[in-house]
Design a protein around this motif. Structure first.
Motif, PDB file in Angstrom:
ATOM      1  N   UNK A  86      -1.448  20.519   8.416  1.00  0.00           N
ATOM      2  CA  UNK A  86      -2.637  20.583   7.577  1.00  0.00           C
ATOM      3  C   UNK A  86      -2.861  22.001   7.050  1.00  0.00           C
ATOM      4  N   UNK A  87      -2.756  22.994   7.914  1.00  0.00           N
ATOM      5  CA  UNK A  87      -2.964  24.382   7.489  1.00  0.00           C
ATOM      6  C   UNK A  87      -1.840  24.816   6.551  1.00  0.00           C
ATOM      7  N   UNK A  88      -0.630  24.383   6.814  1.00  0.00           N
ATOM      8  CA  UNK A  88       0.489  24.714   5.927  1.00  0.00           C
ATOM      9  C   UNK A  88       0.260  24.156   4.524  1.00  0.00           C
ATOM     10  N   UNK A  89      -0.287  22.947   4.447  1.00  0.00           N
ATOM     11  CA  UNK A  89      -0.598  22.355   3.148  1.00  0.00           C
ATOM     12  C   UNK A  89      -1.703  23.129   2.439  1.00  0.00           C
ATOM     13  N   UNK A  90      -2.706  23.537   3.188  1.00  0.00           N
ATOM     14  CA  UNK A  90      -3.770  24.341   2.592  1.00  0.00           C
ATOM     15  C   UNK A  90      -3.206  25.647   2.045  1.00  0.00           C
ATOM     16  N   UNK A  91      -2.303  26.264   2.809  1.00  0.00           N
ATOM     17  CA  UNK A  91      -1.682  27.508   2.353  1.00  0.00           C
ATOM     18  C   UNK A  91      -0.805  27.259   1.127  1.00  0.00           C
ATOM     19  N   UNK A  92      -0.097  26.153   1.122  1.00  0.00           N
ATOM     20  CA  UNK A  92       0.817  25.852   0.012  1.00  0.00           C
ATOM     21  C   UNK A  92       0.078  25.731  -1.320  1.00  0.00           C
ATOM     22  N   UNK A  93      -1.079  25.092  -1.317  1.00  0.00           N
ATOM     23  CA  UNK A  93      -1.788  24.850  -2.580  1.00  0.00           C
ATOM     24  C   UNK A  93      -2.675  26.024  -2.983  1.00  0.00           C
ATOM     25  N   UNK A  94      -2.684  27.087  -2.160  1.00  0.00           N
ATOM     26  CA  UNK A  94      -3.460  28.281  -2.475  1.00  0.00           C
ATOM     27  C   UNK A  94      -2.577  29.305  -3.170  1.00  0.00           C
ATOM     28  N   UNK A  95      -3.092  29.938  -4.197  1.00  0.00           N
ATOM     29  CA  UNK A  95      -2.319  30.918  -4.948  1.00  0.00           C
ATOM     30  C   UNK A  95      -2.145  32.204  -4.154  1.00  0.00           C
ATOM     31  N   UNK A  96      -1.171  33.012  -4.553  1.00  0.00           N
ATOM     32  CA  UNK A  96      -0.906  34.277  -3.878  1.00  0.00           C
ATOM     33  C   UNK A  96      -2.164  35.146  -3.863  1.00  0.00           C
ATOM     34  N   UNK A  97      -2.483  35.663  -2.677  1.00  0.00           N
ATOM     35  CA  UNK A  97      -3.677  36.481  -2.529  1.00  0.00           C
ATOM     36  C   UNK A  97      -4.940  35.680  -2.277  1.00  0.00           C
TER      37      UNK A  97
END
Length: 275
Positions: free
Chosen positions: A132-143
């Protein structure tokens, strides 16, 4: 427990809880939500995806933070919760918010498509919090910021006996995993393993105030994670469970009949790497 079965239990469980959740938990969870939003530091004009949004206790506040020039996509596994939120949004003028049914472990969204990802008290229910956290990180832009909070350790949450009490009659299927992410350092490690940087963790305790027996029963038994199991109770079993739970929190009852239930929360924030 098989992950697919667990997700099904969570989906229909929160469908069952949807009628009671918003009114039962809005005041009690506000301090935890306050800290999550403070640490996320959402700005006007940003785009934010919220996972496990429930009835929108945080969604509506995110909408205020990003303003009309921003955008909030609120996602939840439960169609009942999405319907409740959609109806709630329909009574406002917030056209920059969309609600969609989506599991946090598999977000049907492009990489880097949001400025921030938020999850308020939802990661305890997923069979794979790391995914779940990996997916949240994936869809978040750099920075961009990823922030989430969970309930803390079982011993610091005064309502926790509800799980063995309910499981004695109907397996709720949430007790074994519920407090796992609340163990010190676990959620922080999940964030770091997802490749997030500048990870910070904050633990805090709050007293959850319920004015009457009805309020605490509505919140914990009818509007919480055991709602699906409770639906299967006969009237005699319901009476037995209700009595057992009220006995378990009797030490937290005040002279005026209200309850001050201790609770612990863990809030973690990380930043998506620039490279």
């Amino acid at each position: 427990m098989d992950a697919r079965l667990q997700l099904r239990v969570q989906r229909y469980g929160w469908d069952a809880a949807a009628l009671h959740y918003h009114a039962s938990w809005a005041d009690q969870l506000r301090p935890a939500h306050d800290l999550l939003l403070h640490m996320a530091d959402i700005k006007a004009g940003q785009s934010v995806v919220e996972t496990a949004c429930g009835s929108g206790l945080v969604t509506l506040r995110l909408a205020e933070a990003v303003g009309a020039d921003g955008f909030v996509l609120a996602t939840d596994l439960s169609q009942g919760m999405i319907d409740d939120l959609t109806e709630r949004l329909g009574r406002t003028e917030k056209t920059h918010v969309k609600a969609d049914r989506m599991a946090v472990e598999i977000l049907d969204l492009p990489d880097g498509s949001f400025d921030a990802a938020i999850c308020a008290l939802g990661l305890m229910y997923t069979p794979d919090p790391a995914a779940a956290v990996s997916e949240m990180a994936r869809v978040t832009s750099a920075g961009g910021v990823v922030a989430a909070n969970v309930w803390g350790e079982r011993r610091n949450c005064g309502w926790a006996d509800v799980f063995p009490i309910v499981d004695a009659h109907v397996a709720s299927e949430v007790c074994p995993m519920f407090f796992g992410t609340g163990v010190p350092g676990v959620l922080r490690q999940i964030f770091e393993d997802a490749g997030l940087e500048q990870v910070t963790e904050h633990r805090h305790r709050e007293t959850l105030v319920f004015q009457t027996e009805t309020e605490i029963l509505d919140a914990v038994l009818l509007g919480g994670p055991v709602a699906l199991a409770v639906k299967r109770f006969s009237e005699p079993v319901w009476d037995e469970v209700r009595h057992a739970f009220l006995t378990s929190v009797a030490d937290f009852r005040n002279c005026d009949g209200s309850y001050g239930i201790p609770g612990e929360f863990v809030t973690v924030r990380g930043v998506r790497a620039l490279h």
